[in-house]
Each structure stands twice: as structure tokens, then as C-alpha cells.
Write a protein that holds these residues in place. Sequence first.
Motif, PDB file in Angstrom:
ATOM      1  N   PRO A  61      42.856  69.139  37.058  1.00  0.00           N
ATOM      2  CA  PRO A  61      42.688  68.671  35.672  1.00  0.00           C
ATOM      3  C   PRO A  61      43.861  67.783  35.263  1.00  0.00           C
ATOM      4  CG  PRO A  61      43.421  70.948  35.697  1.00  0.00           C
ATOM      5  CD  PRO A  61      43.158  70.581  37.129  1.00  0.00           C
ATOM      6  N   PHE A  62      43.563  66.732  34.572  1.00  0.00           N
ATOM      7  CA  PHE A  62      44.635  65.875  34.069  1.00  0.00           C
ATOM      8  C   PHE A  62      44.206  65.253  32.755  1.00  0.00           C
ATOM      9  CE2 PHE A  62      42.067  62.965  36.604  1.00  0.00           C
ATOM     10  CZ  PHE A  62      42.088  61.760  35.911  1.00  0.00           C
ATOM     11  N   ILE A  63      45.177  64.681  32.070  1.00  0.00           N
ATOM     12  CA  ILE A  63      44.920  64.004  30.807  1.00  0.00           C
ATOM     13  C   ILE A  63      45.526  62.610  30.881  1.00  0.00           C
ATOM     14  CG2 ILE A  63      47.006  64.869  29.647  1.00  0.00           C
ATOM     15  CD1 ILE A  63      45.240  65.142  27.108  1.00  0.00           C
ATOM     16  N   ARG A  64      44.773  61.634  30.415  1.00  0.00           N
ATOM     17  CA  ARG A  64      45.222  60.245  30.422  1.00  0.00           C
ATOM     18  C   ARG A  64      45.235  59.732  28.988  1.00  0.00           C
ATOM     19  NH1 ARG A  64      46.059  56.548  33.968  1.00  0.00           N
ATOM     20  NH2 ARG A  64      45.237  57.752  35.710  1.00  0.00           N
ATOM     21  N   LEU A  65      46.262  58.942  28.652  1.00  0.00           N
ATOM     22  CA  LEU A  65      46.379  58.415  27.302  1.00  0.00           C
ATOM     23  C   LEU A  65      47.086  57.068  27.334  1.00  0.00           C
ATOM     24  CD1 LEU A  65      49.274  60.326  25.558  1.00  0.00           C
ATOM     25  CD2 LEU A  65      48.449  61.013  27.789  1.00  0.00           C
ATOM     26  N   MET A  66      46.941  56.321  26.257  1.00  0.00           N
ATOM     27  CA  MET A  66      47.599  55.034  26.112  1.00  0.00           C
ATOM     28  C   MET A  66      48.751  55.183  25.126  1.00  0.00           C
ATOM     29  SD  MET A  66      47.391  51.888  27.243  1.00  0.00           S
ATOM     30  CE  MET A  66      45.671  51.598  27.696  1.00  0.00           C
ATOM     31  N   LEU A  67      49.915  54.658  25.495  1.00  0.00           N
ATOM     32  CA  LEU A  67      51.100  54.685  24.645  1.00  0.00           C
ATOM     33  C   LEU A  67      51.388  53.257  24.187  1.00  0.00           C
ATOM     34  CD1 LEU A  67      53.355  57.037  26.809  1.00  0.00           C
ATOM     35  CD2 LEU A  67      51.619  57.669  25.115  1.00  0.00           C
ATOM     36  N   ARG A  68      51.640  53.071  22.894  1.00  0.00           N
ATOM     37  CA  ARG A  68      51.791  51.722  22.358  1.00  0.00           C
ATOM     38  C   ARG A  68      52.991  51.623  21.430  1.00  0.00           C
ATOM     39  NH1 ARG A  68      50.623  48.554  17.925  1.00  0.00           N
ATOM     40  NH2 ARG A  68      50.039  50.335  16.633  1.00  0.00           N
ATOM     41  N   ASP A  69      53.736  50.515  21.564  1.00  0.00           N
ATOM     42  CA  ASP A  69      54.710  50.140  20.552  1.00  0.00           C
ATOM     43  C   ASP A  69      54.516  48.651  20.253  1.00  0.00           C
ATOM     44  OD1 ASP A  69      55.959  48.675  22.574  1.00  0.00           O
ATOM     45  OD2 ASP A  69      57.696  49.992  22.733  1.00  0.00           O
ATOM     46  N   GLU A  70      55.440  48.058  19.506  1.00  0.00           N
ATOM     47  CA  GLU A  70      55.242  46.666  19.095  1.00  0.00           C
ATOM     48  C   GLU A  70      55.321  45.683  20.259  1.00  0.00           C
ATOM     49  OE1 GLU A  70      59.587  47.734  18.130  1.00  0.00           O
ATOM     50  OE2 GLU A  70      57.605  48.669  18.120  1.00  0.00           O
ATOM     51  N   SER A  71      55.860  46.122  21.412  1.00  0.00           N
ATOM     52  CA  SER A  71      55.988  45.219  22.558  1.00  0.00           C
ATOM     53  C   SER A  71      54.781  45.256  23.491  1.00  0.00           C
ATOM     54  CB  SER A  71      57.251  45.563  23.366  1.00  0.00           C
ATOM     55  OG  SER A  71      57.074  46.760  24.112  1.00  0.00           O
ATOM     56  N   GLY A  72      53.930  46.274  23.375  1.00  0.00           N
ATOM     57  CA  GLY A  72      52.772  46.345  24.260  1.00  0.00           C
ATOM     58  C   GLY A  72      52.273  47.766  24.467  1.00  0.00           C
ATOM     59  N   GLU A  73      51.466  47.941  25.503  1.00  0.00           N
ATOM     60  CA  GLU A  73      50.848  49.232  25.812  1.00  0.00           C
ATOM     61  C   GLU A  73      51.109  49.599  27.271  1.00  0.00           C
ATOM     62  OE1 GLU A  73      46.727  48.492  25.037  1.00  0.00           O
ATOM     63  OE2 GLU A  73      46.888  49.101  22.934  1.00  0.00           O
ATOM     64  N   ILE A  74      51.106  50.913  27.545  1.00  0.00           N
ATOM     65  CA  ILE A  74      51.214  51.396  28.917  1.00  0.00           C
ATOM     66  C   ILE A  74      50.439  52.710  29.008  1.00  0.00           C
ATOM     67  CG2 ILE A  74      53.378  52.640  28.467  1.00  0.00           C
ATOM     68  CD1 ILE A  74      54.212  51.962  31.363  1.00  0.00           C
ATOM     69  N   GLU A  75      49.752  52.917  30.134  1.00  0.00           N
ATOM     70  CA  GLU A  75      49.014  54.153  30.322  1.00  0.00           C
ATOM     71  C   GLU A  75      49.951  55.266  30.773  1.00  0.00           C
ATOM     72  OE1 GLU A  75      44.415  53.245  31.342  1.00  0.00           O
ATOM     73  OE2 GLU A  75      45.805  53.043  33.019  1.00  0.00           O
ATOM     74  N   ALA A  76      49.602  56.498  30.399  1.00  0.00           N
ATOM     75  CA  ALA A  76      50.365  57.677  30.826  1.00  0.00           C
ATOM     76  C   ALA A  76      49.385  58.721  31.334  1.00  0.00           C
ATOM     77  CB  ALA A  76      51.190  58.231  29.673  1.00  0.00           C
ATOM     78  N   ILE A  77      49.899  59.599  32.214  1.00  0.00           N
ATOM     79  CA  ILE A  77      49.056  60.630  32.812  1.00  0.00           C
ATOM     80  C   ILE A  77      49.864  61.910  32.961  1.00  0.00           C
ATOM     81  CG2 ILE A  77      49.618  60.006  35.205  1.00  0.00           C
ATOM     82  CD1 ILE A  77      46.643  60.513  35.870  1.00  0.00           C
ATOM     83  N   ALA A  78      49.184  63.056  32.814  1.00  0.00           N
ATOM     84  CA  ALA A  78      49.825  64.356  32.997  1.00  0.00           C
ATOM     85  C   ALA A  78      48.848  65.289  33.692  1.00  0.00           C
ATOM     86  CB  ALA A  78      50.245  64.945  31.654  1.00  0.00           C
ATOM     87  N   PRO A 137      48.279  46.510  15.957  1.00  0.00           N
ATOM     88  CA  PRO A 137      48.142  46.207  17.389  1.00  0.00           C
ATOM     89  C   PRO A 137      47.467  44.862  17.667  1.00  0.00           C
ATOM     90  CG  PRO A 137      46.409  47.711  16.706  1.00  0.00           C
ATOM     91  CD  PRO A 137      47.302  47.527  15.508  1.00  0.00           C
ATOM     92  N   TYR A 138      47.002  44.192  16.611  1.00  0.00           N
ATOM     93  CA  TYR A 138      46.236  42.964  16.810  1.00  0.00           C
ATOM     94  C   TYR A 138      47.145  41.737  16.822  1.00  0.00           C
ATOM     95  CZ  TYR A 138      42.396  46.111  15.848  1.00  0.00           C
ATOM     96  OH  TYR A 138      41.523  47.163  15.898  1.00  0.00           O
ATOM     97  N   VAL A 139      46.957  40.877  17.821  1.00  0.00           N
ATOM     98  CA  VAL A 139      47.784  39.682  18.001  1.00  0.00           C
ATOM     99  C   VAL A 139      47.248  38.557  17.117  1.00  0.00           C
ATOM    100  CG1 VAL A 139      48.576  37.930  19.633  1.00  0.00           C
ATOM    101  CG2 VAL A 139      48.352  40.322  20.367  1.00  0.00           C
ATOM    102  N   ARG A 140      48.132  37.967  16.327  1.00  0.00           N
ATOM    103  CA  ARG A 140      47.740  36.796  15.547  1.00  0.00           C
ATOM    104  C   ARG A 140      47.618  35.591  16.469  1.00  0.00           C
ATOM    105  NH1 ARG A 140      50.602  36.874   9.562  1.00  0.00           N
ATOM    106  NH2 ARG A 140      50.046  39.017   9.029  1.00  0.00           N
ATOM    107  N   PHE A 141      46.684  34.720  16.152  1.00  0.00           N
ATOM    108  CA  PHE A 141      46.363  33.625  17.058  1.00  0.00           C
ATOM    109  C   PHE A 141      47.531  32.664  17.253  1.00  0.00           C
ATOM    110  CE2 PHE A 141      41.604  34.066  15.756  1.00  0.00           C
ATOM    111  CZ  PHE A 141      41.571  35.305  16.380  1.00  0.00           C
ATOM    112  N   GLN A 142      48.392  32.527  16.246  1.00  0.00           N
ATOM    113  CA  GLN A 142      49.535  31.628  16.378  1.00  0.00           C
ATOM    114  C   GLN A 142      50.553  32.140  17.399  1.00  0.00           C
ATOM    115  OE1 GLN A 142      51.729  31.355  12.701  1.00  0.00           O
ATOM    116  NE2 GLN A 142      51.615  33.553  12.312  1.00  0.00           N
ATOM    117  N   HIS A 143      50.450  33.413  17.789  1.00  0.00           N
ATOM    118  CA  HIS A 143      51.385  34.001  18.741  1.00  0.00           C
ATOM    119  C   HIS A 143      50.786  34.160  20.140  1.00  0.00           C
ATOM    120  CE1 HIS A 143      53.198  35.996  14.926  1.00  0.00           C
ATOM    121  NE2 HIS A 143      53.765  34.830  15.161  1.00  0.00           N
TER     122      HIS A 143
END
Length: 258
Positions: A61-78, A137-143
Motif C-alpha cells: 500500500p502506498f499514497i501518492r500526492l502532489m506538493l506545490r509552492d510558487e515555484s512549481g509542483e513535485i510528486e511525493a510518495i509514501a 497555481p495558474y500561470v498568467r499568459f504574459q509569464h
Amino acid sequence: SQYTSIWKTREILHPTKMSLCQVCVAGQMHKVNQLTACCSSPTIQVEIRDKNQAISQFGTPFIRLMLRDESGEIEAIAFNAAAAYVNSNLTEPRVYDIRNFHIRNINQTYPGIGHNYEIVLDEGIQIQACLGVMPSPYVRFQHLQQYYGRNNIRIIGIVSNLDPLIPEQITAFGVMAKRTVSLTDIDGNNVRLTFWREQATDSTSLYLNTIVAITGVSVGVFNGLPSLSSTYRTIIRESPNIPEAPEEAILQQRQSTL
């Protein structure tokens, strides 16, 4: 949560075999986009997203989740006991300080999509809830030019143009369905997004002047301008079923002017 049978072979990267991470040496908190195999004792402050339990092909059994800050996202697993601890102590979409975890390389089925590493949450992890709120979490088009080559960004906007569906477009990767739409964001900037395969077919339900949030989008360049494409991870959500999008209210005001 839904249980599935999935697993990929990954390699644990031992920090002692790598050069030292300067953020770790300085004792500073890491941004998600600073995490590499060089990290020996990283600490992150992240928002919890997309927490799901599953079973590996070995019955673990495991759990998967997404971790997010202002710089981006990364998956995590336990796994096992750590999975139970994570499930009890990390709640969507709250923000937490997390430390004492490991980072490992991902042998990606789809190279270049998302982060090159994932976080392994072991039994020794330390978790502390925070009062902070993550930026949108949404990127503005100018960026968008800052995200060239990225394949898992989120955008939100109003559908301002719809090209006809092309059921059989010949490409270097074979024959596939294609449809291109134009979106306008809260700043009034426009971008064209091309849907491929089943996403192209799904996009036929979109209507002009509809507010949509789209995740799992890749960013490229066409004629010197940002160009977006769907990926296998693309998900389309239409207003009012868009979670935590402060831009939605602004876009609703803009709808009447388009």
C-alpha cells in the motif's frame, strides 16, 4: 480513495554521492524547483494536492500526492506505515512545512513531463501545519516564456476562439485528432492552445465565452510566441467547477466585454 495497481522502477539517489546542495548548506528552506539529488536535508513549505491511495504491483500500500509552492509542483510518495501517517496528517489543500525526506530520480515513461525527481516521505519525516496560503497555481499568459519546455503547467482563461476539430491530422507521431482554441486571461492577453488525441475530441464540448481552467499543459514556441499543447495529463475544468481560482471572479466580469 480509489485503489489501483501501479508502480514504476525508480532509483534512490544518495546525496553522499553527489555534490553538496548550497541551499542545504546555508540551512535555508527549499523551493520545489530547487530540489535535486544533491539535497541532503531539505525543508519545504508546500500546499497539498491530489492525494490518492493505491496498491503497487507487489501488493504494497502506498499514497501518492502532489506538493506545490510558487515555484512549481513535485510528486511525493509514501509506503506502509509512512503512508498511513501521511494520510492522517496531510490534508488538502492545506500548507505544511515538511522535512526529513528523501529525493529520488524518476525513470519517466514520458520524459520531460513534470519534475525530474520525486519525494519519498519516510517514517522519519517531520510535518508542521502552516497558516500560509499559496499563490494562485495558474500561470498568467504574459509569464509563459518563463515556462518554455515545461509540460505540466496550469492556465485559466476565457475561450475566445474555437477552430474546427480535425479528426485526422497527419503528424510526425502518426495520425491523430487536433483542435486549436484561443484563450484570454485576466490581463486581456491571448494564447493559442492545441488539443491532441482524446483531448481534442473532449474539447468539442467547449463553447465561446466559457471560463476554463486547464492543467497538464506543455509550453513551446511557435513563430516566436508562446504556444501551448495538451499532454496525456491534460484536464479541462469549466466554470463554475474550478477549485480555488481567484481569477474566476475577474474573468466573469470580463466575459461581458468579449
